[in-house]
Design an enzyme around this catalytic site. Structure first.
Site, PDB file in Angstrom:
ATOM      1  N   CYS A 163     -59.963 -43.035 -13.406  1.00 60.72           N
ATOM      2  CA  CYS A 163     -58.984 -44.111 -13.581  1.00 60.72           C
ATOM      3  C   CYS A 163     -57.867 -43.573 -14.466  1.00 60.72           C
ATOM      4  CB  CYS A 163     -59.701 -45.298 -14.232  1.00 60.72           C
ATOM      5  SG  CYS A 163     -58.610 -46.669 -14.600  1.00 60.72           S
ATOM      6  N   CYS A 201     -54.042 -59.305 -20.463  1.00 59.63           N
ATOM      7  CA  CYS A 201     -54.164 -57.842 -20.439  1.00 59.63           C
ATOM      8  C   CYS A 201     -53.758 -57.251 -21.783  1.00 59.63           C
ATOM      9  CB  CYS A 201     -53.278 -57.279 -19.329  1.00 59.63           C
ATOM     10  SG  CYS A 201     -53.161 -55.477 -19.365  1.00 59.63           S
ATOM     11  N   CYS A 213     -61.200 -52.009 -17.513  1.00 53.05           N
ATOM     12  CA  CYS A 213     -59.795 -52.324 -17.252  1.00 53.05           C
ATOM     13  C   CYS A 213     -59.220 -53.275 -18.282  1.00 53.05           C
ATOM     14  CB  CYS A 213     -59.662 -53.055 -15.930  1.00 53.05           C
ATOM     15  SG  CYS A 213     -60.175 -52.111 -14.572  1.00 53.05           S
ATOM     16  N   CYS A 241     -47.061 -51.395 -21.194  1.00 53.47           N
ATOM     17  CA  CYS A 241     -46.584 -51.997 -19.942  1.00 53.47           C
ATOM     18  C   CYS A 241     -45.638 -53.129 -20.298  1.00 53.47           C
ATOM     19  CB  CYS A 241     -47.757 -52.537 -19.118  1.00 53.47           C
ATOM     20  SG  CYS A 241     -47.235 -53.266 -17.539  1.00 53.47           S
ATOM     21  N   CYS A 245     -48.744 -59.441 -18.652  1.00 53.82           N
ATOM     22  CA  CYS A 245     -49.733 -60.370 -18.091  1.00 53.82           C
ATOM     23  C   CYS A 245     -50.547 -60.909 -19.273  1.00 53.82           C
ATOM     24  CB  CYS A 245     -50.639 -59.655 -17.093  1.00 53.82           C
ATOM     25  SG  CYS A 245     -49.707 -58.969 -15.700  1.00 53.82           S
ATOM     26  N   GLU A 298     -55.210 -43.684 -22.091  1.00 53.31           N
ATOM     27  CA  GLU A 298     -56.613 -43.432 -21.819  1.00 53.31           C
ATOM     28  C   GLU A 298     -56.854 -43.104 -20.357  1.00 53.31           C
ATOM     29  OE1 GLU A 298     -59.059 -45.599 -25.290  1.00 53.31           O
ATOM     30  OE2 GLU A 298     -58.972 -46.618 -23.389  1.00 53.31           O
TER      31      GLU A 298
HETATM   32  N1  SAH Z   1     -50.509 -52.628 -13.719  1.00 56.11           N
HETATM   33  C1  SAH Z   1     -51.372 -52.493 -12.618  1.00 56.11           C
HETATM   34  C2  SAH Z   1     -52.477 -51.484 -12.821  1.00 56.11           C
HETATM   35  C3  SAH Z   1     -53.139 -51.448 -14.166  1.00 56.11           C
HETATM   36  S1  SAH Z   1     -54.101 -52.849 -14.617  1.00 56.11           S
HETATM   37  C4  SAH Z   1     -51.906 -53.842 -12.208  1.00 56.11           C
HETATM   38  O1  SAH Z   1     -51.714 -54.802 -12.933  1.00 56.11           O
HETATM   39  O2  SAH Z   1     -52.508 -53.907 -11.145  1.00 56.11           O
HETATM   40  C5  SAH Z   1     -55.581 -52.607 -13.642  1.00 56.11           C
HETATM   41  C6  SAH Z   1     -56.347 -53.896 -13.378  1.00 56.11           C
HETATM   42  O3  SAH Z   1     -56.969 -54.395 -14.570  1.00 56.11           O
HETATM   43  C7  SAH Z   1     -55.453 -55.011 -12.871  1.00 56.11           C
HETATM   44  O4  SAH Z   1     -56.034 -55.682 -11.788  1.00 56.11           O
HETATM   45  C8  SAH Z   1     -55.384 -55.901 -14.079  1.00 56.11           C
HETATM   46  O5  SAH Z   1     -55.014 -57.196 -13.732  1.00 56.11           O
HETATM   47  C9  SAH Z   1     -56.774 -55.798 -14.638  1.00 56.11           C
HETATM   48  N2  SAH Z   1     -56.907 -56.271 -16.004  1.00 56.11           N
HETATM   49  C10 SAH Z   1     -55.971 -56.296 -16.962  1.00 56.11           C
HETATM   50  N3  SAH Z   1     -56.464 -56.835 -18.097  1.00 56.11           N
HETATM   51  C11 SAH Z   1     -57.742 -57.164 -17.857  1.00 56.11           C
HETATM   52  C12 SAH Z   1     -58.790 -57.735 -18.656  1.00 56.11           C
HETATM   53  N4  SAH Z   1     -58.604 -58.059 -19.931  1.00 56.11           N
HETATM   54  N5  SAH Z   1     -59.982 -57.924 -18.059  1.00 56.11           N
HETATM   55  C13 SAH Z   1     -60.186 -57.557 -16.777  1.00 56.11           C
HETATM   56  N6  SAH Z   1     -59.249 -57.005 -15.995  1.00 56.11           N
HETATM   57  C14 SAH Z   1     -58.044 -56.810 -16.523  1.00 56.11           C
HETATM   58 FE1  SF4 Z   2     -49.146 -54.384 -16.913  1.00 56.74          FE
HETATM   59 FE2  SF4 Z   2     -51.554 -55.174 -17.656  1.00 56.74          FE
HETATM   60 FE3  SF4 Z   2     -50.073 -56.730 -16.060  1.00 56.74          FE
HETATM   61 FE4  SF4 Z   2     -51.104 -54.417 -15.099  1.00 56.74          FE
HETATM   62  S1  SF4 Z   2     -52.255 -56.219 -15.810  1.00 56.74           S
HETATM   63  S2  SF4 Z   2     -49.007 -55.209 -14.844  1.00 56.74           S
HETATM   64  S3  SF4 Z   2     -51.005 -53.133 -16.948  1.00 56.74           S
HETATM   65  S4  SF4 Z   2     -49.588 -56.171 -18.185  1.00 56.74           S
END
Ligand code: SAH
Ligand code: SF4
Length: 360
Positions: free
Chosen positions: A104, A118, A338, A111, A115, A91
């Site tokens: 974005c 996420c 995000c 990924c 995390c 996306e």
């Molecule tokens: N992988 C990179 C960039 C993509 S994620 C990173 O982790 O920075 C972009 C941002 O969205 C990151 O700060 C991530 O922690 C945040 N993010 C991921 N899942 C989320 C969620 N469910 N709610 C809010 N922010 C989230």
């Molecule tokens: Fe990967 Fe999501 Fe963690 Fe960013 S926040 S590093 S996209 S798992």
């Protein structure tokens, strides 16, 4: 086999044309057509010699990922679902604001870093995107959005905050960044292009060497124990190393601060004690904080912090003179925020592909 010109950065394109016996200025001419004009038809590139246009038409093309679906939010946010083959979709989101338009972009399908909060992470890793698939998101979005009355594209800022960890797809990410910055392509200032990372320490150093742009670091926790759990890559690159890498990055960064992202999870990382611990942790690192309201997705074990907790947390940081913003949620009605992107993408892709198959 046709070469996709979106896969080349400036150097790569010059080398490709040199193989055809062409001079370097041809690469610059071609880039201007492709990126500044959004042109994909060689026949329309009128200042390029007819013979070269003919050669290019035979052996090259300009091809961005195909758009499966476009959604427009009430607040003007747009989201595109792009097909990157073998049942994978990514996306791209465009967020218009008064003084800027931010795109974005995604850098990986899925990924690997898992995390816990996420949905991209929960989907698992599929593959790295190619340069053409990364820069193609911008190429497509520019063409779709069109130019403003001054003849400028509407995208003034790019954030690599879509799906995936940009620094684990380093080479393609850097080539795409170079095209965003190149005066013959999009010519954005380094300050307006932000890479967001979960903290891949050696790659942060490489980025600073090879293509320093604005940096956002996804911190999300005020101590190693908590971060080990929320952002498992912390077990490999713990906070001490990460913060030292931030300081090194700042020596050459286009901005004089790091943006720390911090997702607000109710009862997990959002207490006043956490905020105080955070202040101590980052003391000595010039930074701003961006508090992100959690975007829930199906089967997540988390709840987002309430607005009172977010305010209290912000106040602790602000009282310590740390500039802190709370991210506005945009495109809520189209799930464009995000970390919300992936799970739904997959489902939808399957559905979309299924419907396509049915219709065929
Ligand atoms: N992988 C990179 C960039 C993509 S994620 C990173 O982790 O920075 C972009 C941002 O969205 C990151 O700060 C991530 O922690 C945040 N993010 C991921 N899942 C989320 C969620 N469910 N709610 C809010 N922010 C989230
Ligand atoms: Fe990967 Fe999501 Fe963690 Fe960013 S926040 S590093 S996209 S798992």
């Amino acid at each position: 086999m046709q070469r996709n010109l979106l896969d080349f950065d400036a150097q790569g394109l010059a080398a490709y044309l040199a193989e055809m016996g062409e001079k370097p200025f041809r690469a610059r001419q071609l880039m201007r057509w492709v990126y500044k004009e959004g042109e994909s038809d060689f026949a329309a590139m009128t200042d390029i010699a007819v013979a070269l246009r003919g050669k290019l038409a035979k052996c090259a093309g300009i091809s961005a990922p195909e758009v499966i679906r476009e959604e427009l939010s009430d607040d003007g946010t747009r989201k595109w679902l792009l097909d990157v083959g073998t049942g994978n979709a990514i996306e791209t989101v465009f967020i218009p604001e008064e003084s800027r338009g931010t795109l974005c972009v995604s850098t990986q399908a899925g990924c690997a870093l898992d995390c816990t909060f996420c949905s991209t992470g929960k989907q698992g890793f599929n593959r790295n995107l190619s340069v053409a698939e990364i820069i193609g998101q911008m190429w497509w979005a520019n063409r779709r959005l069109g130019k403003d009355i001054d003849g400028n594209w509407q995208i003034s800022n790019v954030v690599m905050m879509g799906m995936g960890e940009p620094l684990l797809n380093f080479d393609s990410t850097v080539s795409a960044l170079r095209l965003m910055l190149d005066d013959h392509a999009y010519g954005l200032s380094r300050r307006r292009v932000t890479v967001s990372t979960s903290g891949i320490v050696p790659a942060m150093d490489r980025l600073s060497d090879e293509c320093p742009v604005a940096l956002a670091v996804s911190l999300h926790a005020s101590n190693d124990k908590l971060r080990d759990e929320l952002v498992p890559i912390n077990q490999k690159y713990p906070l001490r190393q990460l913060l030292a890498a931030c300081l090194r990055y700042l020596e050459r960064a286009p901005r004089d601060f790091i943006t720390f992202e911090y997702v607000m999870l109710d009862g997990v990382n959002d207490s006043v004690q956490h905020a105080r611990e955070l202040v101590k942790l980052v003391s000595g690192v010039p930074c701003k904080f961006n508090l992100i309201p959690f975007n829930p997705f199906p089967h997540t074990g988390y709840t987002g912090s309430g607005s009172d907790s977010i305010r209290r947390f912000r106040d602790v940081l602000m009282q310590s003179d740390i500039v802190t913003t709370v991210r506005k949620t945009r495109g809520d009605d189209i799930a464009a925020a995000c970390g919300q992107l992936a799970g739904q993408v997959r489902d939808r892709t399957r559905r979309t592909l299924f419907h396509t198959a049915e219709a065929a």
